[in-house]
Write a protein that holds these residues in place. Sequence first.
Motif, PDB file in Angstrom:
ATOM      1  N   THR A 189       0.708  10.236 -16.674  1.00 25.07           N
ATOM      2  CA  THR A 189       1.829  10.461 -17.583  1.00 25.07           C
ATOM      3  C   THR A 189       2.950  11.197 -16.856  1.00 25.07           C
ATOM      4  OG1 THR A 189       0.883  12.561 -18.331  1.00 25.07           O
ATOM      5  CG2 THR A 189       0.282  10.589 -19.573  1.00 25.07           C
ATOM      6  N   GLY A 190       4.008  11.531 -17.569  1.00 31.27           N
ATOM      7  CA  GLY A 190       5.104  12.307 -17.007  1.00 31.27           C
ATOM      8  C   GLY A 190       6.159  11.454 -16.340  1.00 31.27           C
ATOM      9  N   PRO A 191       7.171  12.093 -15.771  1.00 28.20           N
ATOM     10  CA  PRO A 191       8.316  11.348 -15.219  1.00 28.20           C
ATOM     11  C   PRO A 191       7.992  10.477 -14.018  1.00 28.20           C
ATOM     12  CG  PRO A 191       8.521  13.701 -14.777  1.00 28.20           C
ATOM     13  CD  PRO A 191       7.384  13.552 -15.739  1.00 28.20           C
ATOM     14  N   LEU A 192       6.834  10.670 -13.372  1.00 26.04           N
ATOM     15  CA  LEU A 192       6.456   9.772 -12.276  1.00 26.04           C
ATOM     16  C   LEU A 192       5.766   8.502 -12.766  1.00 26.04           C
ATOM     17  CD1 LEU A 192       5.183  12.262  -9.524  1.00 26.04           C
ATOM     18  CD2 LEU A 192       7.163  10.739  -9.383  1.00 26.04           C
ATOM     19  N   SER A 193       5.493   8.427 -14.060  1.00 25.22           N
ATOM     20  CA  SER A 193       4.742   7.287 -14.600  1.00 25.22           C
ATOM     21  C   SER A 193       5.644   6.190 -15.148  1.00 25.22           C
ATOM     22  CB  SER A 193       3.812   7.766 -15.715  1.00 25.22           C
ATOM     23  OG  SER A 193       4.558   8.180 -16.859  1.00 25.22           O
ATOM     24  N   THR A 194       6.962   6.351 -15.028  1.00 24.88           N
ATOM     25  CA  THR A 194       7.905   5.445 -15.679  1.00 24.88           C
ATOM     26  C   THR A 194       9.210   5.399 -14.894  1.00 24.88           C
ATOM     27  OG1 THR A 194       9.239   5.164 -17.707  1.00 24.88           O
ATOM     28  CG2 THR A 194       8.579   7.396 -17.143  1.00 24.88           C
ATOM     29  N   SER A 195      10.053   4.449 -15.241  1.00 27.33           N
ATOM     30  CA  SER A 195      11.398   4.406 -14.661  1.00 27.33           C
ATOM     31  C   SER A 195      12.304   5.463 -15.272  1.00 27.33           C
ATOM     32  CB  SER A 195      12.023   3.034 -14.901  1.00 27.33           C
ATOM     33  OG  SER A 195      12.275   2.841 -16.290  1.00 27.33           O
ATOM     34  N   ASN A 196      11.874   6.038 -16.405  1.00 26.61           N
ATOM     35  CA  ASN A 196      12.670   7.013 -17.150  1.00 26.61           C
ATOM     36  C   ASN A 196      13.941   6.400 -17.744  1.00 26.61           C
ATOM     37  OD1 ASN A 196      11.055   9.529 -16.586  1.00 26.61           O
ATOM     38  ND2 ASN A 196      11.546   8.929 -14.479  1.00 26.61           N
ATOM     39  N   MET A 197      13.915   5.063 -17.954  1.00 24.57           N
ATOM     40  CA  MET A 197      15.109   4.384 -18.485  1.00 24.57           C
ATOM     41  C   MET A 197      14.748   3.400 -19.596  1.00 24.57           C
ATOM     42  SD  MET A 197      17.509   3.662 -15.158  1.00 24.57           S
ATOM     43  CE  MET A 197      16.533   2.246 -14.650  1.00 24.57           C
ATOM     44  N   ILE A 198      13.629   3.591 -20.293  1.00 26.26           N
ATOM     45  CA  ILE A 198      13.173   2.571 -21.235  1.00 26.26           C
ATOM     46  C   ILE A 198      13.874   2.642 -22.586  1.00 26.26           C
ATOM     47  CG2 ILE A 198      10.907   2.404 -20.152  1.00 26.26           C
ATOM     48  CD1 ILE A 198       9.773   4.082 -22.437  1.00 26.26           C
ATOM     49  N   LYS A 205       0.817  -1.219   0.000  1.00 31.48           N
ATOM     50  CA  LYS A 205       0.000   0.000   0.000  1.00 31.48           C
ATOM     51  C   LYS A 205       0.852   1.271   0.000  1.00 31.48           C
ATOM     52  CE  LYS A 205      -3.595  -2.664   0.443  1.00 31.48           C
ATOM     53  NZ  LYS A 205      -4.400  -2.996  -0.769  1.00 31.48           N
ATOM     54  N   ASP A 206       2.153   1.136  -0.023  1.00 33.26           N
ATOM     55  CA  ASP A 206       3.063   2.271   0.056  1.00 33.26           C
ATOM     56  C   ASP A 206       3.080   3.020  -1.279  1.00 33.26           C
ATOM     57  OD1 ASP A 206       5.132   4.051   0.463  1.00 33.26           O
ATOM     58  OD2 ASP A 206       6.715   2.545   0.333  1.00 33.26           O
ATOM     59  N   PRO A 207       2.735   4.319  -1.295  1.00 31.72           N
ATOM     60  CA  PRO A 207       2.737   5.071  -2.564  1.00 31.72           C
ATOM     61  C   PRO A 207       4.097   5.073  -3.260  1.00 31.72           C
ATOM     62  CG  PRO A 207       1.593   6.305  -0.854  1.00 31.72           C
ATOM     63  CD  PRO A 207       2.240   5.135  -0.177  1.00 31.72           C
ATOM     64  N   ASN A 208       5.187   5.080  -2.508  1.00 28.49           N
ATOM     65  CA  ASN A 208       6.504   5.075  -3.139  1.00 28.49           C
ATOM     66  C   ASN A 208       6.805   3.748  -3.822  1.00 28.49           C
ATOM     67  OD1 ASN A 208       7.115   7.699  -2.445  1.00 28.49           O
ATOM     68  ND2 ASN A 208       8.173   7.143  -0.560  1.00 28.49           N
ATOM     69  N   THR A 209       6.218   2.673  -3.306  1.00 28.07           N
ATOM     70  CA  THR A 209       6.359   1.375  -3.962  1.00 28.07           C
ATOM     71  C   THR A 209       5.557   1.343  -5.252  1.00 28.07           C
ATOM     72  OG1 THR A 209       6.714   0.213  -1.870  1.00 28.07           O
ATOM     73  CG2 THR A 209       5.941  -1.108  -3.723  1.00 28.07           C
ATOM     74  N   LEU A 210       4.374   1.905  -5.230  1.00 26.51           N
ATOM     75  CA  LEU A 210       3.456   1.795  -6.358  1.00 26.51           C
ATOM     76  C   LEU A 210       3.684   2.839  -7.442  1.00 26.51           C
ATOM     77  CD1 LEU A 210       0.190   1.053  -4.337  1.00 26.51           C
ATOM     78  CD2 LEU A 210       1.616  -0.582  -5.582  1.00 26.51           C
ATOM     79  N   THR A 211       4.174   4.021  -7.074  1.00 28.62           N
ATOM     80  CA  THR A 211       4.384   5.093  -8.049  1.00 28.62           C
ATOM     81  C   THR A 211       5.680   4.841  -8.797  1.00 28.62           C
ATOM     82  OG1 THR A 211       3.244   6.670  -6.611  1.00 28.62           O
ATOM     83  CG2 THR A 211       4.612   7.578  -8.382  1.00 28.62           C
ATOM     84  N   PRO A 212       5.620   4.583 -10.108  1.00 31.09           N
ATOM     85  CA  PRO A 212       6.837   4.172 -10.818  1.00 31.09           C
ATOM     86  C   PRO A 212       8.016   5.120 -10.649  1.00 31.09           C
ATOM     87  CG  PRO A 212       4.919   3.735 -12.160  1.00 31.09           C
ATOM     88  CD  PRO A 212       4.421   4.480 -10.956  1.00 31.09           C
ATOM     89  N   GLY A 213       7.822   6.410 -10.881  1.00 27.29           N
ATOM     90  CA  GLY A 213       8.940   7.337 -10.857  1.00 27.29           C
ATOM     91  C   GLY A 213       9.510   7.620  -9.489  1.00 27.29           C
ATOM     92  N   ALA A 214       8.880   7.065  -8.439  1.00 26.98           N
ATOM     93  CA  ALA A 214       9.379   7.265  -7.070  1.00 26.98           C
ATOM     94  C   ALA A 214      10.359   6.181  -6.653  1.00 26.98           C
ATOM     95  CB  ALA A 214       8.204   7.308  -6.090  1.00 26.98           C
ATOM     96  N   TRP A 215      10.667   5.253  -7.549  1.00 25.48           N
ATOM     97  CA  TRP A 215      11.480   4.097  -7.133  1.00 25.48           C
ATOM     98  C   TRP A 215      12.856   4.470  -6.572  1.00 25.48           C
ATOM     99  CZ3 TRP A 215      16.159   2.435  -9.155  1.00 25.48           C
ATOM    100  CH2 TRP A 215      16.558   2.997 -10.374  1.00 25.48           C
TER     101      TRP A 215
END
Length: 594
Positions: A340-349, A43-53
């Motif tokens: 969308t945006g940088p929080l929606s991805t790892s930014n490394m694809i 349930k942790d938002p940082n776990t679930l939000t892609p760009g927060a990894w």
Amino acid sequence: MSSETYDVVIVGGGTSGLVLANRLSENPKLQVIVLETGEDRSKDPNTLTPGAWPMLSNSSADWTFHTAPQKDLTRQITIPQGKALGGSSAINSFLFTPTSRATVKAWNNLGNEGWDYAAFEAAMKKSFTLHKPSNVTEGNGPLQLSLAAPESLWEKAWIEGLGSVGLPESDPLSGNLGGPIIAPESIDPKTKQRSYATNAYLDPIRSRSNLMIRTETTVTKVLLEKSSSGGDAVAKGVQTISKDGVSHIIGARKEVIISGGSINSPRILELSGIGRADLLQSLGIDVVVDNPHVGENLQNHIFSGLGFEVRDDVDTIDAFFRQEPEAVALAMQDYGTKGTGPLSTSNMITMAQLPLPDLHTENGSKDLDKLLGLLDPALDVSLSPQTTPAFATAHQAFIRSILTNPLEPVGNYVFGPAYAPFEAPSPTYRAPGKHVSIAIELSHPLSRGSVHITSSAPSHASTNEGLTIDPRYFSHPLDLEVLARQVQFTEDLITRAAPLTQYLKPYTKRFDDLEVAKEYVLRTADAAYHYTGTCSMMPREIGGVVDSRLRVYGVANLRVCDASVVPLEPTANPQAVVYAVAEMGAGFVREDVL
């Protein structure tokens, strides 16, 4: 000390452990328990939000291991490993990059019957559902993968730029690598959240009455019963310690499966009395199985990288990476309202797995001969004392086959539209202005290291203490030679690829001299999070810890199933490989136990 008993005890609720839990508990006759040191952070938002990894490194969800000092590197190497339900699939990035057909063939050639590419690919495909552009869906596995078309300016420039110099786009899931790709990510396109072992494999089946998940519980050793006749020992269960220090015994009627990863799985084996006899005896541990290969053959991708300044009128995500308030607010708005945006991805694809084409020209043939001249199994054995001559010969034959094949990738390249601190004073430094960066990984390292315990104290088993991790980066001279040439190749590539270069500021080449490139690599090198090999799958006499069905040599009902069984490093990020290994392992257990 209280006790309870299950049919199958799974040690570690990480990526592999939860795949096993799902597949084995499909049979209602099997009572299965999973024991995980970390918490459930589903349930942790940082776990679930892609760009927060990146925020999960050095958090309570990370084991935060550190390597021993590396004599050829200037920086300390930290090893993020997931300490949470879902393991590293809960904290690391999302790239789903299957390894090459040649690599899997090399595993098979070590004597691992059943590990041909067709079997590997079938197991991997069982793990995922692939969501392609234009709402095309393939497969029906639990893990949700998103595969985007090259849409942004930088994605198109990367694909077109490499194509312009003779490196056309490749299929990231084909096993036939050698060009640029847009990598699939383990992100659910419906929820825009991380798809990982917990919400993909566990959440849909948590209610099964024959499955128990126990978090914040650390296995301190497997309980082994020696055979009076000199045959294999038997795993009777495990001893655990809770977060408040209470010991507990959990019995196993059929099997114990260790899924702790490449650092913790050999640690658990050694704490249980399986490992190099002199090491165990020095720590007061009763030797049950003398196998000096436990904890050896540690492999990982070492990398360097280059950065390039971007024209002022072209967008990058540097402001977001610098955590400038306006850019962060916009990223949060884009993710919250549109996904969308940088929080929606790892930014490394934006990636590529590439050969070194210059080695296969007339002018490059002498250079290739020089690299091949460094392949000497005797040198390999002297650098890694526990390496057998047979494995050294096999590993070097594989490397030779890669270097001499103009189609096989020797490097993994990750492109990003932001500054990366390859030459920065600290890993957290972010430069002003606009940049693109390319991380340059050595795909097939010959340097091998080890993981070994330094203490038998149960209290260390839930911490990053009580063991030494020594990857011995660049101990084999070929690794530096190849990676330095990759740096030269990357610099040359970027300055020639017009569809990409047009967006960059003027750049003066720095690495025409190979020795300068080597110095740069040693000064800037860091390590990926792709550790494998410490409980390698191959015949025991050549260096194996487990057989081709992942059974630990010398124990009748004990297996290891995770990245540690992979005997030769995959070509890129190992997430896809780990899911495939776990699916294959689950099949072995079902066939052998039921």
